[in-house]
Design an enzyme around this catalytic site. Structure first.
Site, PDB file in Angstrom:
ATOM      1  N   THR A 104      -2.730 -11.222   5.834  1.00  0.00           N
ATOM      2  CA  THR A 104      -3.700 -10.182   6.132  1.00  0.00           C
ATOM      3  C   THR A 104      -3.637  -9.860   7.621  1.00  0.00           C
ATOM      4  O   THR A 104      -3.111 -10.655   8.412  1.00  0.00           O
ATOM      5  CB  THR A 104      -5.121 -10.623   5.680  1.00  0.00           C
ATOM      6  OG1 THR A 104      -6.000  -9.523   5.744  1.00  0.00           O
ATOM      7  CG2 THR A 104      -5.649 -11.778   6.502  1.00  0.00           C
ATOM      8  N   LEU A 117     -13.003  -8.904  10.348  1.00  0.00           N
ATOM      9  CA  LEU A 117     -12.665  -7.983   9.262  1.00  0.00           C
ATOM     10  C   LEU A 117     -11.152  -7.833   9.203  1.00  0.00           C
ATOM     11  O   LEU A 117     -10.474  -7.860  10.233  1.00  0.00           O
ATOM     12  CB  LEU A 117     -13.343  -6.632   9.475  1.00  0.00           C
ATOM     13  CG  LEU A 117     -14.878  -6.671   9.546  1.00  0.00           C
ATOM     14  CD1 LEU A 117     -15.439  -5.273   9.720  1.00  0.00           C
ATOM     15  CD2 LEU A 117     -15.479  -7.339   8.329  1.00  0.00           C
ATOM     16  N   HIS A 118     -10.634  -7.657   7.982  1.00  0.00           N
ATOM     17  CA  HIS A 118      -9.184  -7.644   7.829  1.00  0.00           C
ATOM     18  C   HIS A 118      -8.752  -6.783   6.648  1.00  0.00           C
ATOM     19  O   HIS A 118      -9.542  -6.443   5.783  1.00  0.00           O
ATOM     20  CB  HIS A 118      -8.667  -9.084   7.655  1.00  0.00           C
ATOM     21  CG  HIS A 118      -9.186  -9.753   6.408  1.00  0.00           C
ATOM     22  ND1 HIS A 118      -8.456  -9.832   5.250  1.00  0.00           N
ATOM     23  CD2 HIS A 118     -10.367 -10.344   6.143  1.00  0.00           C
ATOM     24  CE1 HIS A 118      -9.165 -10.456   4.326  1.00  0.00           C
ATOM     25  NE2 HIS A 118     -10.332 -10.782   4.846  1.00  0.00           N
ATOM     26  N   ARG A 119      -7.440  -6.453   6.653  1.00  0.00           N
ATOM     27  CA  ARG A 119      -6.791  -5.692   5.575  1.00  0.00           C
ATOM     28  C   ARG A 119      -5.746  -6.589   4.931  1.00  0.00           C
ATOM     29  O   ARG A 119      -4.782  -7.002   5.586  1.00  0.00           O
ATOM     30  CB  ARG A 119      -6.100  -4.453   6.142  1.00  0.00           C
ATOM     31  CG  ARG A 119      -7.017  -3.392   6.675  1.00  0.00           C
ATOM     32  CD  ARG A 119      -6.234  -2.192   7.208  1.00  0.00           C
ATOM     33  NE  ARG A 119      -5.118  -2.538   8.089  1.00  0.00           N
ATOM     34  CZ  ARG A 119      -5.241  -2.802   9.386  1.00  0.00           C
ATOM     35  NH1 ARG A 119      -6.416  -2.785   9.959  1.00  0.00           N
ATOM     36  NH2 ARG A 119      -4.179  -3.081  10.107  1.00  0.00           N
TER      37      ARG A 119
END
Length: 125
Positions: free
Chosen positions: A6, A41-43
């Protein structure tokens, strides 16, 4: 094997305080504001269905830590909502079902890596 990969998109203002206590909270983009304040926060780019085991490597930028325990529901939460609590306490048993425990790391070095664009991976060597 890659269990998880991620990329950090945003860092909440309270992340530094939690990290100084050895705790890192990850949440996928879109977390409610009250959770985003304390979270990285992450993707997600890659997620394997199989949960990592003790001995897997957690890589956050240039910082590496050995996973020492995985809580019963931790991997389910990672898949469902991109959420996990990482506790850098070196414990061989997760105190909470939703946490992953890892070896202690240098907090200053880890803080330097916690920024937008940093890759976080869980891999078996």
């Amino acid at each position: 094997m890659h269990y998880y990969k991620t990329v950090i998109s945003e860092v909440g203002p309270e992340v530094k305080d939690l990290l100084e206590g050895g705790v890192l909270i990850l949440y996928a983009d879109g977390a409610p504001p009250e959770l985003a304040e304390v979270s990285v926060l992450h993707r997600v780019e890659q997620a394997h269905a199989e949960a990592p085991r003790a001995g897997a490597q957690l890589r956050i930028g240039e910082v590496n830590a050995c996973v020492t325990a995985v809580g019963q529901t931790a991997w389910h939460k990672v898949h469902e909502m991109g959420h996990v609590v990482i506790n850098f306490n070196g414990s061989s048993a997760a105190e909470r079902p939703g946490e992953i425990c890892a070896q202690p790391v240098d907090t200053a070095q880890l803080l330097a890596c916690i920024r937008s664009g940093t890759v976080i991976e869980l891999v078996d060597l």
